[in-house]
Design an enzyme around this catalytic site. Sequence first.
Site, PDB file in Angstrom:
ATOM      1  N   CYS A  12       0.863  -1.188   0.000  1.00  0.00           N
ATOM      2  CA  CYS A  12       0.000   0.000   0.000  1.00  0.00           C
ATOM      3  C   CYS A  12       0.895   1.233   0.000  1.00  0.00           C
ATOM      4  CB  CYS A  12      -0.899  -0.005   1.230  1.00  0.00           C
ATOM      5  SG  CYS A  12       0.021   0.043   2.795  1.00  0.00           S
ATOM      6  N   HIS A  41       5.393  -5.513   8.710  1.00  0.00           N
ATOM      7  CA  HIS A  41       5.279  -6.885   9.184  1.00  0.00           C
ATOM      8  C   HIS A  41       5.380  -7.867   8.018  1.00  0.00           C
ATOM      9  CE1 HIS A  41       3.157  -5.492  13.120  1.00  0.00           C
ATOM     10  NE2 HIS A  41       4.465  -5.473  13.215  1.00  0.00           N
ATOM     11  N   HIS A  74       4.062   1.562  11.479  1.00  0.00           N
ATOM     12  CA  HIS A  74       2.976   1.368  12.440  1.00  0.00           C
ATOM     13  C   HIS A  74       2.866   2.485  13.468  1.00  0.00           C
ATOM     14  CE1 HIS A  74       4.418  -2.678  11.124  1.00  0.00           C
ATOM     15  NE2 HIS A  74       3.153  -2.749  10.768  1.00  0.00           N
ATOM     16  N   CYS A  96       2.889   5.650   8.767  1.00  0.00           N
ATOM     17  CA  CYS A  96       1.882   5.825   7.726  1.00  0.00           C
ATOM     18  C   CYS A  96       0.967   6.984   8.092  1.00  0.00           C
ATOM     19  CB  CYS A  96       1.068   4.543   7.587  1.00  0.00           C
ATOM     20  SG  CYS A  96      -0.370   4.710   6.491  1.00  0.00           S
ATOM     21  N   HIS A 124      -0.394  -5.323  19.160  1.00  0.00           N
ATOM     22  CA  HIS A 124       0.017  -4.882  17.825  1.00  0.00           C
ATOM     23  C   HIS A 124       0.733  -3.543  17.935  1.00  0.00           C
ATOM     24  CE1 HIS A 124      -0.274  -3.457  13.663  1.00  0.00           C
ATOM     25  NE2 HIS A 124      -0.447  -4.713  13.314  1.00  0.00           N
ATOM     26  N   GLU A 126       0.812  -0.938  16.116  1.00  0.00           N
ATOM     27  CA  GLU A 126      -0.028   0.238  15.875  1.00  0.00           C
ATOM     28  C   GLU A 126      -0.893   0.566  17.092  1.00  0.00           C
ATOM     29  OE1 GLU A 126      -3.881   1.536  13.226  1.00  0.00           O
ATOM     30  OE2 GLU A 126      -2.462   0.128  12.299  1.00  0.00           O
ATOM     31  N   SER A 222       1.384 -10.280  10.266  1.00  0.00           N
ATOM     32  CA  SER A 222       0.751  -9.192   9.527  1.00  0.00           C
ATOM     33  C   SER A 222      -0.755  -9.234   9.751  1.00  0.00           C
ATOM     34  CB  SER A 222       1.059  -9.320   8.028  1.00  0.00           C
ATOM     35  OG  SER A 222       0.225  -8.467   7.269  1.00  0.00           O
ATOM     36  N   ASN A 224      -3.246  -7.347   8.569  1.00  0.00           N
ATOM     37  CA  ASN A 224      -4.121  -7.254   7.397  1.00  0.00           C
ATOM     38  C   ASN A 224      -4.046  -8.519   6.545  1.00  0.00           C
ATOM     39  OD1 ASN A 224      -2.595  -6.578   4.597  1.00  0.00           O
ATOM     40  ND2 ASN A 224      -1.409  -5.716   6.287  1.00  0.00           N
TER      41      ASN A 224
END
Length: 315
Positions: A12, A41, A74, A96, A124, A126, A222, A224
Site C-alpha cells: 500500500c 510486518h 505502524h 503511515c 500490535h 499500531e 501481519s 491485514n
Amino acid sequence: MKIILAAPRGFCAGVNMAVKSLELALQHFGPPIYVYHEIVHNQFVVHSFKDRGAIFVNSLSEIPSGSTVLFSAHGVSPAIRTEAKNRDLQAIDATCPLVTKVHLEAIKFAKEHYTIILIGHDGHDEVIGTMGEAPEAILLVEDVADVDQLEFTTQTKLAYLTQTTLSVDDATRIIQRLKERFPWIVGPPKEDICYATQNRQEAVRVLGQQADIVLVLGSQNSSNSQRLRELAAESGKASYLVDGPKDLEREWFRGSETVLITAGASAPEQVVQETIAWLQSHFDASIEEQIVQKEEVVFPLPKALRALQSPSPAT
C-alpha cells in the site's frame, strides 16, 4: 490450473513510503540504520534489509547514542519520541499518514475529555502507539464479547477509534454493538480502516467466489494479511497465509482447478511472482489478473528524507 491474480494486492502507499524511506536512509547515511520494530510486518522485507545493514530493535536502549533511528510504518507513542530525543538519536518518522490520523483523533478526543474505545489487536505495534497518545483515556476491545463487559453511564463521554488494518466486517460488528449498548458514542469524522485494507478485502470477497483455493502472500504477524486469509476461510474456501513458495505444499492443490492469489499490504510483489512461478512449474498454470479497484494513492517521504530523493525525470 488457472491462477486469478487479485488487484489491488501487495504494498500500500504507507508501506511503500516506509520501505523507500529505509532504502534512502541506508543509501545516504550508510549502515547501520536502526529501525524501531519491524519496518513492516513482512519477513521477506525485514530479512532483505538486515542483509543491507538495517538493525531492528525492540528497545531504544539497544541503539548507541547519536545514531539514526527510523520509526516503522505502524507508528510510535509520544514516550518513544521523547526517549529518542533524550538519547540524542536522529529520528526519521516513517509512520503511515493513515496511522497518524488515528493518533491525532485520539489526542483530540482525549483533550475533549472523552473515554476512547479503541478497536484493535492487543500487542500490535499500531495499537501500542495509538494507546500511548492518551493511555489514561483509552480502553482496548478486540471483539463483541469485550464490548459486553464494558459499563458506562450516559454521563461518560464516549468515542471509538479503530486500528487501520482490521477486518471491515469484524470492525462493523463491534461498532454496531458499541452503538447498541452506548447510543451516545461518537466516532471519527471518517472511518479509520485504511483504503488499502478495505480494497484487498473486497478483492478477496469478490474474486474468491471463482476460486477453489486462496493463497495470501504475507507474514503470520501481519494483521491485514491474517484478515485476508480469514475472510477467504469464512466463505468456505481453503485458504493459506504464506511468506512465499517455500511454504507451499503440493497436496494443497490436489483437485484444485482455480487458485486466487493475493498479497497483504506489506508483502512485496517479488514473492507474488515467485509463487506464480512455482505454480507454473508444478501445475502448468495460466494467469489472469482481475482488477477490482484501482489505487493511485502516494504518500510523501518523511521531511528528513525529502531533500535526498532523486528528482523525477522531466516529461
